[in-house]
Design a protein around this motif. Sequence first.
Motif, PDB file in Angstrom:
ATOM      1  N   ARG A  65       5.481   6.740  18.618  1.00  8.33           N
ATOM      2  CA  ARG A  65       5.670   6.959  19.936  1.00  8.33           C
ATOM      3  C   ARG A  65       7.041   8.003  20.196  1.00  8.33           C
ATOM      4  O   ARG A  65       7.817   7.346  20.095  1.00  8.33           O
ATOM      5  CB  ARG A  65       5.949   5.477  20.608  1.00  8.33           C
ATOM      6  N   LEU A  66       6.512   8.982  20.956  1.00 13.96           N
ATOM      7  CA  LEU A  66       7.345  10.162  20.571  1.00 13.96           C
ATOM      8  C   LEU A  66       8.133  10.168  22.187  1.00 13.96           C
ATOM      9  O   LEU A  66       8.010  10.041  23.175  1.00 13.96           O
ATOM     10  CB  LEU A  66       6.635  11.520  20.683  1.00 13.96           C
ATOM     11  N   THR A  67       9.636  10.330  22.004  1.00 11.83           N
ATOM     12  CA  THR A  67      10.406  10.712  23.275  1.00 11.83           C
ATOM     13  C   THR A  67      11.326  11.883  22.974  1.00 11.83           C
ATOM     14  O   THR A  67      11.651  11.975  21.824  1.00 11.83           O
ATOM     15  CB  THR A  67      11.304   9.430  23.458  1.00 11.83           C
ATOM     16  N   VAL A  68      11.491  12.850  23.759  1.00 14.78           N
ATOM     17  CA  VAL A  68      12.511  13.871  23.749  1.00 14.78           C
ATOM     18  C   VAL A  68      13.454  13.656  24.783  1.00 14.78           C
ATOM     19  O   VAL A  68      13.253  13.306  25.788  1.00 14.78           O
ATOM     20  CB  VAL A  68      11.589  15.257  23.966  1.00 14.78           C
ATOM     21  N   CYS A  69      14.832  13.460  24.028  1.00 14.80           N
ATOM     22  CA  CYS A  69      15.879  13.362  24.870  1.00 14.80           C
ATOM     23  C   CYS A  69      17.033  14.199  24.790  1.00 14.80           C
ATOM     24  O   CYS A  69      16.952  14.955  23.725  1.00 14.80           O
ATOM     25  CB  CYS A  69      16.440  11.724  24.508  1.00 14.80           C
TER      26      CYS A  69
ATOM     27  N   GLY B 286      16.943  14.844  31.837  1.00 13.82           N
ATOM     28  CA  GLY B 286      16.626  16.015  32.486  1.00 13.82           C
ATOM     29  C   GLY B 286      16.246  17.475  31.983  1.00 13.82           C
ATOM     30  O   GLY B 286      15.237  17.291  31.438  1.00 13.82           O
ATOM     31  N   SER B 287      16.789  18.440  31.933  1.00 16.74           N
ATOM     32  CA  SER B 287      16.446  19.649  31.348  1.00 16.74           C
ATOM     33  C   SER B 287      17.589  20.154  30.118  1.00 16.74           C
ATOM     34  O   SER B 287      18.806  19.982  30.540  1.00 16.74           O
ATOM     35  CB  SER B 287      16.221  20.818  32.242  1.00 16.74           C
ATOM     36  N   VAL B 288      17.208  21.052  29.241  1.00 19.93           N
ATOM     37  CA  VAL B 288      18.024  21.517  28.162  1.00 19.93           C
ATOM     38  C   VAL B 288      17.738  23.074  28.038  1.00 19.93           C
ATOM     39  O   VAL B 288      16.579  23.308  27.919  1.00 19.93           O
ATOM     40  CB  VAL B 288      17.935  20.746  26.702  1.00 19.93           C
ATOM     41  N   THR B 289      18.822  23.740  28.094  1.00 18.32           N
ATOM     42  CA  THR B 289      18.457  25.156  27.796  1.00 18.32           C
ATOM     43  C   THR B 289      18.339  25.608  26.211  1.00 18.32           C
ATOM     44  O   THR B 289      19.190  25.089  25.682  1.00 18.32           O
ATOM     45  CB  THR B 289      19.837  26.175  28.338  1.00 18.32           C
ATOM     46  N   THR B 290      17.343  26.120  25.976  1.00 16.84           N
ATOM     47  CA  THR B 290      17.249  26.496  24.477  1.00 16.84           C
ATOM     48  C   THR B 290      17.978  27.741  24.001  1.00 16.84           C
ATOM     49  O   THR B 290      18.643  28.307  24.910  1.00 16.84           O
ATOM     50  CB  THR B 290      15.790  26.573  24.128  1.00 16.84           C
ATOM     51  N   SER B 291      17.958  27.906  22.856  1.00 18.84           N
ATOM     52  CA  SER B 291      18.821  29.026  22.307  1.00 18.84           C
ATOM     53  C   SER B 291      18.215  30.376  22.696  1.00 18.84           C
ATOM     54  O   SER B 291      18.923  31.490  22.854  1.00 18.84           O
ATOM     55  CB  SER B 291      18.672  29.120  20.768  1.00 18.84           C
ATOM     56  N   THR B 292      17.071  30.510  23.201  1.00 15.40           N
ATOM     57  CA  THR B 292      16.379  31.651  24.057  1.00 15.40           C
ATOM     58  C   THR B 292      16.517  31.924  25.181  1.00 15.40           C
ATOM     59  O   THR B 292      15.910  32.809  25.868  1.00 15.40           O
ATOM     60  CB  THR B 292      15.015  31.994  23.258  1.00 15.40           C
TER      61      THR B 292
ATOM     62  N   THR C 187      14.376  26.745  29.532  1.00 18.65           N
ATOM     63  CA  THR C 187      14.637  25.113  29.387  1.00 18.65           C
ATOM     64  C   THR C 187      13.518  24.452  29.016  1.00 18.65           C
ATOM     65  O   THR C 187      12.264  24.801  29.430  1.00 18.65           O
ATOM     66  CB  THR C 187      15.176  24.988  30.930  1.00 18.65           C
ATOM     67  N   VAL C 188      13.651  23.367  28.634  1.00 21.06           N
ATOM     68  CA  VAL C 188      12.580  22.386  28.324  1.00 21.06           C
ATOM     69  C   VAL C 188      13.282  20.846  29.042  1.00 21.06           C
ATOM     70  O   VAL C 188      14.252  20.742  29.071  1.00 21.06           O
ATOM     71  CB  VAL C 188      12.725  22.069  26.656  1.00 21.06           C
ATOM     72  N   GLY C 189      12.154  20.267  29.282  1.00 21.49           N
ATOM     73  CA  GLY C 189      12.520  18.960  29.950  1.00 21.49           C
ATOM     74  C   GLY C 189      12.657  17.711  28.944  1.00 21.49           C
ATOM     75  O   GLY C 189      12.009  17.693  27.862  1.00 21.49           O
ATOM     76  N   THR C 190      13.646  17.237  29.335  1.00 23.55           N
ATOM     77  CA  THR C 190      13.944  15.668  28.461  1.00 23.55           C
ATOM     78  C   THR C 190      13.553  14.275  29.227  1.00 23.55           C
ATOM     79  O   THR C 190      13.809  14.423  30.300  1.00 23.55           O
ATOM     80  CB  THR C 190      15.141  15.746  27.826  1.00 23.55           C
ATOM     81  N   THR C 191      12.531  13.487  28.752  1.00 21.14           N
ATOM     82  CA  THR C 191      12.226  12.520  29.227  1.00 21.14           C
ATOM     83  C   THR C 191      13.320  11.228  29.321  1.00 21.14           C
ATOM     84  O   THR C 191      12.933  10.433  30.026  1.00 21.14           O
ATOM     85  CB  THR C 191      10.818  11.980  28.966  1.00 21.14           C
TER      86      THR C 191
END
Length: 317
Positions: A35-39, A44-50, A53-57
């Motif tokens: 059961r996967l969670t991105v935190c 909210g959201s995280v800015t990537t190195s490039t 942004t990606v959303g975090t749940t």
Amino acid sequence: MVPHRVAVLALPGVLPIDLGIPTQIFNPRPSTPYRLTVCGATRGSVTTSTGFTVGTTAGLSALARADTIIVPGYDDYRRPPAPEVTAALRRAFGRGARIASICTGAFALAAAGLLDGRTVTTHWASADDLERLHPRLRVDRNVLYIDDGRLLTSAGVTAGIDLCLYLVRKDLGAAVANEIARELVAAPHRDGGQAQFIDRSLPAATAHTLAGTRDWALRHLDEALPLDVLARHARVSPRTLVRMWRQETGVSPHQWLLTARVGHARELLEVTTLSIEQIAARSGLGSGTNLRARFRDAVGTTPTAYRRAFRATGDAA
């Protein structure tokens, strides 16, 4: 199946490919309990190195519930993560969670003090920084990943695939890990861990690769596959085949085939009722005696003991 909660911690500047690897491999499937969670540090959201942004749940509370936590690499790794992040990692490890890092994600684990006194690995280009900033640990630059019980670290980028497939293999066995590897079009047989480290290799840039020949070899493991047969399939000379094979995999064709055959034997032990001799023949290891010897060298146990431990539910003759 009992659910297994996986939290992927995306820190600011997370490397997109490092984030994508565990989210793809631990994405829920009918054959897995994950059961996967991105935190993130906050929901909210995280800015990537490039820059995108990606959303975090979820926020850091997800770490308090996770059975496995994976920290992908991030670009500002020389600066320690926020204190609440390192504290959450320490609490999770203290209650028994398994924590793994991909690439420079090891810096977050080190900042939390979890890697003190351990041998770890990270991307080769960051190894000196890791030892300089955290002198209580030792970096092994010549491995794809290291399993140190509930703490696991991996080298850069695609070594994260090896690490995540290794975790699936530990949890669910070779058959499920191989199924996911085929879905990813990834090599399922680059084993590692405490007793079986594999040297990292940097492939030479070339338009002609041997991926097709390796895929063909995996479908013909029960046959003799000498160098001339492999070279003929790849349409190169045997000498060129050996050179390219080492550049692309880090090992010789012989060692690669041996590892693939042991891996296939593992899967057959899990999902069939075939005898040891029959499995030896189907995997290309020849005899039961050779299978037992190669199996003990690679896996550290006997085929019979492995079958008892990893027997899949439901036999397939």
